[in-house]
Motif scaffolding. Structure first.
Motif, PDB file in Angstrom:
ATOM      1  N   ARG A 148       0.834  -1.207   0.000  1.00 11.99           N
ATOM      2  CA  ARG A 148       0.000   0.000   0.000  1.00 11.99           C
ATOM      3  C   ARG A 148       0.866   1.254   0.000  1.00 11.99           C
ATOM      4  N   ILE A 149       1.927   1.247   0.791  1.00 13.28           N
ATOM      5  CA  ILE A 149       2.820   2.392   0.844  1.00 13.28           C
ATOM      6  C   ILE A 149       3.555   2.573  -0.485  1.00 13.28           C
ATOM      7  N   ALA A 150       3.859   1.451  -1.155  1.00 12.57           N
ATOM      8  CA  ALA A 150       4.639   1.510  -2.399  1.00 12.57           C
ATOM      9  C   ALA A 150       3.806   1.848  -3.621  1.00 12.57           C
ATOM     10  N   ILE A 151       2.474   1.803  -3.505  1.00 13.00           N
ATOM     11  CA  ILE A 151       1.610   1.991  -4.681  1.00 13.00           C
ATOM     12  C   ILE A 151       1.891   3.300  -5.426  1.00 13.00           C
ATOM     13  N   PRO A 152       1.960   4.459  -4.758  1.00  8.35           N
ATOM     14  CA  PRO A 152       2.215   5.702  -5.518  1.00  8.35           C
ATOM     15  C   PRO A 152       3.529   5.659  -6.292  1.00  8.35           C
TER      16      PRO A 152
END
Length: 223
Positions: A148-152
């Motif tokens: 989730r943190i890596a998505i952007p």
């Protein structure tokens, strides 16, 4: 852009648009397939780099470092022109997918590893306090939150990967840049057709970049 050039670009856009759109479609498909193959490899490479088994960890590190260190153009040339010398002949599209998937996997592994490292330590401690095993904590808490943190960052890289598909013209893939060069070689109006191709690249890249920024801002609200 001066007036006459702008007029010429607009006047010839309708003539060149069908072939450019054909190339754009190939570029988008190439991007999507590279992401589809590269994303699972990225997660596997990320997890393998954390493995306590040295051969697996070192192999994953080598895979990632080579994929990040070698330019995408070199990997494309290697897949299309280099592998035949080893008896492996790949069609142009397959070679491009293989090379760009390696690039996507290598960079994606680092983005995911960064996301996992950013998961607050207190989350892990809370899981242990609830009696969860280390394996379950990693599977159900750390990895989902890390992704989730890596998505952007992964979305931003997808834009760069789409732009990198322009290198596939070097191995005869009929993507957008290849079509632009083909039109230019027949009309000798390279400046006009390259501007038109640039507009189409921007029409995909800019909105998706804005979307990735919007997603990042929405996610940061909950951090």
């Amino acid at each position: 852009m001066n007036g006459p050039l702008a007029t010429t670009v607009l006047d010839e856009f309708g003539t060149n648009l069908p072939r450019l759109l054909d190339g754009l479609q190939v570029s988008v498909v190439l991007t999507l397939l590279s992401i589809a193959f590269g994303a699972p490899l990225a997660l596997l490479a990320c997890l393998a780099q954390m493995s306590p088994i040295r051969p697996i960890r070192y192999a994953a590190i080598g895979f990632v470092e080579l994929g990040r260190g070698a330019p995408a153009l070199v990997l494309l040339q290697l897949a299309y022109f280099g592998l035949p010398s080893a008896g492996v002949v790949l069609p142009a599209m397959t070679a491009a997918i293989a090379a760009l998937s390696w690039t996507a996997a290598a960079y994606g592994a680092e983005y995911i590893r960064g996301g996992i490292a950013a998961v607050p330590r207190r989350e892990v401690e809370a899981c242990h306090a609830l009696g969860m095993t280390t394996r379950d904590t990693f599977r159900f808490v750390v990895i989902p939150q890390g992704l989730r943190i890596a998505i952007p960052s992964l979305m931003g890289f997808a834009v760069m990967l789409f732009q990198a598909t322009s290198l596939a013209y070097s191995v005869a893939v009929p993507e957008l840049m290849s079509q632009a060069y083909s039109i230019g070689s027949s009309t000798f109006r390279y400046l006009v057709v390259l501007i038109q191709a640039g507009v189409l690249y921007a029409a995909i890249s800019i909105p998706f970049t804005w979307l990735s920024i919007s997603v990042e801002r929405r996610m940061n609200k909950h951090i």
